[in-house]
Each structure stands twice: as C-alpha cells, then as structure tokens.
Design a protein around this motif. Structure first.
Motif, PDB file in Angstrom:
ATOM      1  N   ALA A 148       7.228   6.874   8.435  1.00  0.00           N
ATOM      2  CA  ALA A 148       6.183   7.895   8.425  1.00  0.00           C
ATOM      3  C   ALA A 148       5.187   7.699   9.565  1.00  0.00           C
ATOM      4  O   ALA A 148       4.519   8.654   9.981  1.00  0.00           O
ATOM      5  N   LYS A 149       5.095   6.494  10.087  1.00  0.00           N
ATOM      6  CA  LYS A 149       4.192   6.207  11.205  1.00  0.00           C
ATOM      7  C   LYS A 149       4.931   6.130  12.536  1.00  0.00           C
ATOM      8  O   LYS A 149       4.349   5.746  13.549  1.00  0.00           O
TER       9      LYS A 149
ATOM     10  N   ASN B 192       0.843  -1.196   0.000  1.00  0.00           N
ATOM     11  CA  ASN B 192       0.000   0.000   0.000  1.00  0.00           C
ATOM     12  C   ASN B 192       0.877   1.245   0.000  1.00  0.00           C
ATOM     13  O   ASN B 192       1.944   1.264   0.627  1.00  0.00           O
ATOM     14  N   SER B 193       0.424   2.301  -0.689  1.00  0.00           N
ATOM     15  CA  SER B 193       1.231   3.519  -0.782  1.00  0.00           C
ATOM     16  C   SER B 193       1.364   4.228   0.556  1.00  0.00           C
ATOM     17  O   SER B 193       2.361   4.896   0.831  1.00  0.00           O
ATOM     18  N   THR B 194       0.361   4.088   1.415  1.00  0.00           N
ATOM     19  CA  THR B 194       0.430   4.599   2.786  1.00  0.00           C
ATOM     20  C   THR B 194      -0.164   3.528   3.704  1.00  0.00           C
ATOM     21  O   THR B 194      -0.945   2.683   3.267  1.00  0.00           O
ATOM     22  N   TYR B 195       0.205   3.588   4.982  1.00  0.00           N
ATOM     23  CA  TYR B 195      -0.259   2.595   5.932  1.00  0.00           C
ATOM     24  C   TYR B 195      -1.331   3.202   6.833  1.00  0.00           C
ATOM     25  O   TYR B 195      -1.090   4.201   7.518  1.00  0.00           O
ATOM     26  N   ASP B 196      -2.487   2.592   6.823  1.00  0.00           N
ATOM     27  CA  ASP B 196      -3.638   3.103   7.568  1.00  0.00           C
ATOM     28  C   ASP B 196      -3.527   2.710   9.034  1.00  0.00           C
ATOM     29  O   ASP B 196      -4.280   1.887   9.547  1.00  0.00           O
TER      30      ASP B 196
ATOM     31  N   ARG C 129       7.824   4.083   4.609  1.00  0.00           N
ATOM     32  CA  ARG C 129       6.417   4.162   5.033  1.00  0.00           C
ATOM     33  C   ARG C 129       6.275   3.834   6.511  1.00  0.00           C
ATOM     34  O   ARG C 129       5.433   4.421   7.208  1.00  0.00           O
TER      35      ARG C 129
ATOM     36  N   LYS D 251      11.281   1.476   0.242  1.00  0.00           N
ATOM     37  CA  LYS D 251       9.948   2.076   0.235  1.00  0.00           C
ATOM     38  C   LYS D 251       9.156   1.660   1.470  1.00  0.00           C
ATOM     39  O   LYS D 251       8.485   2.485   2.095  1.00  0.00           O
ATOM     40  N   VAL D 252       9.244   0.378   1.830  1.00  0.00           N
ATOM     41  CA  VAL D 252       8.512  -0.119   2.989  1.00  0.00           C
ATOM     42  C   VAL D 252       9.014   0.544   4.266  1.00  0.00           C
ATOM     43  O   VAL D 252       8.215   1.009   5.099  1.00  0.00           O
TER      44      VAL D 252
END
Length: 282
Positions: free
Chosen positions: A248-249, A213-217, A245, A241-242
């Motif tokens: 980012a969280k 996924n492009s972003t992680y919910d 992401r 990339k992983v």
C-alpha cells in the motif's frame, strides 16, 4: 538481585508472555524459545528488583507496566542481525537494471524514495545510501533521493542514528567505500570505531514503526522497499497482512525486496516476481 535467585519461567507464564508478544508485535515465540526468553528477561527482572516472572507478568499487564515496560520488552524480544551489503545481489540488480531505468524521471519535486523496513542498527539503509551516492557520481545530472529506515526497537534506532560501527561491522564493505564514507576514530585510548560521514548520514532518516499497526504512517509512496529477513518471525497470515500494508506504500512499478529465505507464495498480493526475492508491484 543475582540471576540465580530468580524463579524459573513456568509454562503458564511463558504462554502468557508469548501470547502478548505475538499480539503486540507479531513475533512468534514457540516453546523452543522459552529458554531464550527466560534468559533475556532476567536482566529486566534484575533491573526492576523482581524475583519471579509471575511478578513481572503482573507488572507488565498493569497500567504502569503498559506505560513503561513495552519499549524495554521490545528491546528484549527482537533479534537484530544485519550486515552491510547483506545479500549483495539485490544491490547489483538495483544499480545495473532498476536505477538506470527510473533515474531519468527523478527530480527534486519527485525524488526517488527508498524505505528500509526493519532496518535494525542501520547497516541496510546506509548501504543503500552508499549505493545511491556511488550511482549519482556516474550520473550526468543531479540525482534526488531520500532513504527512510524504520524499526520496532528504539534501542537499535538510536544506534542507527548515531551511525558508529566496529571494525568487524565495516569489514564487508569494499575498502574504497570505507575510505570514502567512514571516519575512523582517533582516540588511541579507546577501541577503534568508524562513523558514517555527515553527508551520507544526512540522506537517511529513522523512525519507529510496528508492523502490527493496521496502516503504516509513511508519507507518500516509495519506489523501493526493503523488508528482508523480517517476515521469518511471523506466521503466514501475519506475513501476508504485513506485505499487503507494505504494498500500500509502494508505487505501481516499485520494487519490494525480501530476504532469500522469504516468499510470497500462496498469497493474494499485487506483486510479480522478477528476480529471486525481488518483486514488482503491478
């Protein structure tokens, strides 16, 4: 349908399936894994009443297959090897160094948030739940925290939520923790199993997540992110990339824990290494 009646997986069919699996889930299926994929998919062909992988490919790429077969395919291609207290040095570092530093700033309004990304059947997040519960027993004040486990496979997430394990699975856990955090089955007619006690299960939640996924919910930012022995299934660009992401969280100063065979070397990421396979977001 008997397995011997199923036609062999051809190179063309393997290429088509491996390309799809990589694009959908980021999992590399190099040519050496052709026998493994063929063997694992045999049960799916039997269940669907198919006699060839050609039929299966046609079904998978149809609208019906895209609606119904993606989850079974995930369960087939993912490998879910994990253990309680695996790579235990990470948990020692958390209890000896990280938790004493951050716990004075934890509150019910701002609890410590822990994420096990690629949690498989739950051993890692439940290990962290035991570690946190043991640490909280020694804290002078209440320790507020939450633990989230995510995985691509619905099958292992169901196992994690059920939280029932075999004697072999709980064997690595110190006996005093087994006695404190597990309930032993009592039916003499069934094999012995152990289940995580309710008060520990209540601290862990689970949800499905695809690393592609492009972003992680994932709501909010985490203080600790485990992503151990997952990146080895991805190529280097996908790994970067992983991890980006995941970062980012992760809050500033938070920790990312990778497997000891994994590395961020050569990647442009907001991380500094502070211990083997332990990184801090900067």
């Amino acid at each position: 349908m008997e397995a011997w009646k199923i036609a062999r997986l051809t190179e063309k069919e393997f290429d088509k399936l491996s390309h799809f699996i990589f694009g959908q889930y980021g999992i590399r299926m190099n040519p050496l894994k052709k026998p493994m994929l063929e063997s694992r998919l045999q049960k799916r062909l039997q269940a669907l009443g198919m006699s060839s992988y050609h039929q299966y490919c046609n079904y998978l790429f149809s609208s019906q297959g895209q609606a119904n077969e993606l989850i079974p395919l995930v369960n087939v291609v993912t490998t879910n090897k994990t253990d309680f207290f695996r790579e235990s040095a990470h948990f020692d570092f958390l209890t000896q160094y990280f938790l004493p530093q951050v716990c004075p700033y934890v509150s019910s309004q701002q609890p410590l948030r822990i994420w096990s990304a690629g949690c498989s059947s739950g051993e890692e997040p439940y290990t962290m739940a035991m570690v946190m519960h043991e640490f909280a027993r020694r804290c002078p004040s209440a320790l507020h925290y939450s633990i989230l486990g995510t995985d691509l496979s619905p099958r292992v997430l169901e196992l994690a939520t059920t939280a029932v394990y075999t004697p072999e699975q709980v064997a690595p856990i110190p006996m005093q923790l087994q006695q404190r955090y597990f309930l032993r089955s009592k039916d003499p007619k069934k094999p012995v199993t152990y289940r995580i006690v309710p008060e520990l299960r209540e601290t862990v939640s689970f949800r499905q997540l695809n690393f592609m996924n492009s972003t992680y919910d994932i709501p909010g930012h985490c203080d600790i992110v485990f992503c151990r022995n997952v990146l080895i299934y991805f190529d280097k660009p996908t790994q970067e990339k992983v991890i980006a992401r995941l970062c980012a969280k992760l809050r500033e100063g938070g920790l990312l824990l990778l497997g000891h065979s994994e590395s961020t070397s050569g990647m442009n990421l907001p991380l500094e290494q502070i211990q083997p396979a332990i990184y801090r977001k900067i």
